[in-house]
Design a protein around this motif. Structure first.
Motif, PDB file in Angstrom:
ATOM      1  N   PHE A   1      10.943  63.870  27.355  1.00 16.11           N
ATOM      2  CA  PHE A   1       9.607  63.921  27.920  1.00 16.11           C
ATOM      3  C   PHE A   1       8.979  62.552  27.813  1.00 16.11           C
ATOM      4  CE2 PHE A   1       9.333  68.582  26.421  1.00 16.11           C
ATOM      5  CZ  PHE A   1      10.075  68.977  27.491  1.00 16.11           C
TER       6      PHE A   1
ATOM      7  N   GLN B   1       1.642  65.659  23.711  1.00 14.63           N
ATOM      8  CA  GLN B   1       3.074  65.398  23.632  1.00 14.63           C
ATOM      9  C   GLN B   1       3.380  64.969  22.204  1.00 14.63           C
ATOM     10  OE1 GLN B   1       4.431  61.887  25.594  1.00 14.63           O
ATOM     11  NE2 GLN B   1       6.558  62.562  25.699  1.00 14.63           N
TER      12      GLN B   1
ATOM     13  N   ARG C   1       4.131  62.250  30.703  1.00 16.01           N
ATOM     14  CA  ARG C   1       4.877  62.028  29.466  1.00 16.01           C
ATOM     15  C   ARG C   1       5.117  60.546  29.205  1.00 16.01           C
ATOM     16  NH1 ARG C   1       9.881  65.601  31.099  1.00 16.01           N
ATOM     17  NH2 ARG C   1       9.527  64.261  32.904  1.00 16.01           N
TER      18      ARG C   1
END
Length: 254
Positions: free
Chosen positions: A40, A180, A229
């Motif tokens: 990611f 994230q 990301r």
């Protein structure tokens, strides 16, 4: 798949094959990681959640800071257990990080039935198809190392996953609704007789996207967040570059 990712997948598969065969015939043991543990990437790192960088009187002093020298991020304590996972983490960056760390340390990456139970509990209902994709990866991995596609971990074999450090990034600005979390971890295996892992899998990286939803942090893969990301620089406990990139060591609360 990139060349580097392909090589990593092959090494992962080889390691797991040795581990499973070793457990079944009583031979040597090595550690393993799950295939398909997300790359990611894209976005901007947020400030450290609870252990901001110590103030520095000079640029040289700041450049010398490393994750090993800095105060560790203390994870939040879970308030419960359900569906094979720790639960009860609050909203905020520490809650998101704690959710990610506990999930990764508890995830049944080689048991498709237990993994589905866990994923059904922690994955966002908006992450269309994500649970099935992950279960497919577990079953492929099982088949590739000579196990039936569905079933539990081979008898006598246990795994211990330890997260060393994290790098948290808000994908939705200061509100932090979607985060994230990059994870650096080690994975060890132990045989039924208690003998230690001869060659543990160490210094591995993966990441998760988590969204605050229905009063809890949920794993998601929604396209509008995936495109935000970010790549993380390689983690090293003694690197000032890792510290500047946002990596923090973690520890569980006493």
């Amino acid at each position: 798949m990139s060349d580097s990712k392909t090589r990593k997948a092959r090494l992962t598969l080889a390691a797991l094959g040795v581990l499973v065969v070793g457990a079944l015939i009583g031979g040597g043991v090595t550690a393993a990681t799950m295939l398909g543990g997300g790359d990611f990437k894209s976005g901007e790192a947020t400030p450290k959640p609870t252990t901001a960088k110590p103030s520095a009187s000079s640029g040289g002093q700041q450049a010398a800071m490393t994750p090993e020298k800095a105060r560790k991020l203390v994870l939040a304590k879970p308030t419960g257990q359900k569906d094979g996972l720790s639960t009860g983490f609050s909203r905020g960056p520490v809650g998101a990080i704690s959710t990610a760390v506990y999930f990764w340390e508890e995830y049944a990456f080689l048991d498709d039935q237990k993994a589905r139970q866990q994923l059904d509990a922690v994955v966002s209902p908006d992450a269309d198809g994500y649970v099935d994709e992950q279960i497919s990866e577990v079953r492929k991995l099982r088949e590739q190392v000579g196990l039936p596609p569905s079933g539990g971990t081979p008898a006598g074999l246990t795994f211990d996953t330890t997260v060393n450090a994290v790098r948290a990034t808000s994908l939705t600005g200061s509100g932090g609704k979607v985060v994230q979390v990059w994870i650096n971890y080690d994975r060890y295996a132990t045989k039924a007789d208690g003998s230690p892992d001869d060659s543990p899998l160490k210094d591995q990286d993966t990441d998760l996207l988590l969204k605050w939803q229905e009063g809890a942090w949920k794993i998601t893969n929604e396209p509008q967040y995936r495109k935000k990301r970010s790549f993380a620089r390689a983690y090293s406990p003694h690197s000032h570059v890792s510290w500047a990139d946002g990596w923090q060591q973690v520890r569980h609360a006493d």
